[in-house]
Design an enzyme around this catalytic site. Structure first.
Site, PDB file in Angstrom:
ATOM      1  N   HIS A   9       0.814  -1.217   0.000  1.00  0.00           N
ATOM      2  CA  HIS A   9       0.000   0.000   0.000  1.00  0.00           C
ATOM      3  C   HIS A   9       0.849   1.269   0.000  1.00  0.00           C
ATOM      4  O   HIS A   9       0.323   2.372   0.064  1.00  0.00           O
ATOM      5  CB  HIS A   9      -0.899  -0.029   1.249  1.00  0.00           C
ATOM      6  N   LYS A  11       2.996   4.447  -1.070  1.00  0.00           N
ATOM      7  CA  LYS A  11       2.964   5.377  -2.210  1.00  0.00           C
ATOM      8  C   LYS A  11       4.127   6.359  -2.069  1.00  0.00           C
ATOM      9  O   LYS A  11       4.029   7.368  -1.375  1.00  0.00           O
ATOM     10  CB  LYS A  11       1.641   6.152  -2.258  1.00  0.00           C
ATOM     11  N   ASP A  16      15.770  11.196  -8.579  1.00  0.00           N
ATOM     12  CA  ASP A  16      17.101  11.656  -8.183  1.00  0.00           C
ATOM     13  C   ASP A  16      17.117  11.874  -6.667  1.00  0.00           C
ATOM     14  O   ASP A  16      16.870  10.952  -5.922  1.00  0.00           O
ATOM     15  CB  ASP A  16      17.494  12.922  -8.957  1.00  0.00           C
TER      16      ASP A  16
END
Length: 298
Positions: A9, A11, A16
């Site tokens: 789950h 995110k 860079d």
């Protein structure tokens, strides 16, 4: 039904030395008409390296999609199969994650007096209950306990701390609910209205999900009245025409200050699935920087 079993789950989006941390997925609704939260960390090399290492570590015990003629097949690296050898899989994955945590604890072994030179500190935390990792839950409970202890000790209207707590799916665990109901701090809770729930008017059994969350909200509202805390705890619903709501997080305002000093951002919805089933990642941000505090408030 598959999501009820648990899923990856997290995110986190790294570019860079820049990192976007969110509770949002990369799909059509999130870029158009779904209210969510995003925080961009610019040139924070250590934090980006941490999340890069976290995702790569999770990948070592994950399936890989590989081309197979006109389709794809799932390939698992040299670890036990999670469906047919679940105990062995959990044992090996838990060991991998334990090594990851120990490595980063050694890397970030900073003394408290070294932190005084900074106005903002970021603590990354993960939650992976199937692998016996509960950093996020323990840290959040510690914050709520600290707020409760402070307010119960002073018990002064002018010294109240205020907490804003939001989740796209209003289903706080029993531990979180107990902390909120037993606290003398002021809480404002924000959830999606039934119309702003992503499952509103969906097909099949999922169309009943918004009603289920409304029922849970109604139960907690009754708990607030039963505890005599309606003057301290307010529940609000997000409703905007043709929009859905998926934001989550916590903001803490000390001593009735107008801007927050602490926020939590990441993937957790603070419900049972987030604490017990899913792989979650968040950061706790503590700051004395007034421009940042105002931005968090806004």
């Amino acid at each position: 039904f598959n999501e009820g079993i648990g899923l990856m789950h997290i995110k986190a989006y790294g570019f860079d030395d820049n990192l976007i941390l969110s509770g949002a997925n990369l799909s059509h609704d999130y870029f158009n008409n779904r209210q969510d939260r995003y925080m961009l960390f610019t040139n924070v090399t250590n934090l980006n390296n941490y999340f890069e290492d976290l995702i790569k570590t999770i990948a070592t015990f994950s399936f890989t999609l590989k081309p197979d003629k006109n389709s794809f097949k799932l390939v698992l690296s040299d670890i036990p199969d999670p469906s047919s050898q679940s105990r062995l899989f959990k044992k090996q994955a838990s060991l991998v994650m334990k090594c990851f945590i120990e490595k980063w604890m050694k890397k970030q072994d900073i003394q408290l007096n070294q932190l005084e030179q900074f106005d903002t500190i970021i603590f990354p935390v993960i939650q992976m209950a199937p692998f016996s990792i509960r950093q996020d839950e323990n840290a959040t409970l510690y914050i709520l306990d600290t707020i409760t202890k402070y307010n119960n000790y002073y018990h002064n209207e002018d010294e109240y701390w205020q907490v804003f707590f939001t989740s796209g799916y209003f289903n706080f665990t029993q531990k979180y609910k107990e902390r909120i109901l037993n606290s003398s701090a002021k809480f404002r809770l924000l959830a999606a209205s039934p119309e702003a729930n992503g499952f509103y008017h969906s097909k099949g059994i999922s169309k009943y999900i918004p009603m289920a969350y409304t029922f849970l909200e109604y139960q907690f509202f009754n708990d607030i009245i039963r505890y005599g805390k309606s003057h301290l705890i307010k529940i609000e619903e997000y409703k905007r025409s043709n929009w859905t709501f998926h934001a989550k997080g916590l903001w803490c305002y000390m001593n009735r200050q107008k801007w927050p000093s602490l926020t939590i951002i990441g993937s957790s919805n603070y419900g049972y699935r987030s604490t017990e089933r899913d792989l979650e990642a968040q950061v706790i941000l503590v700051t004395t920087n007034d421009s940042l505090r105002k931005a968090l408030h806004d």
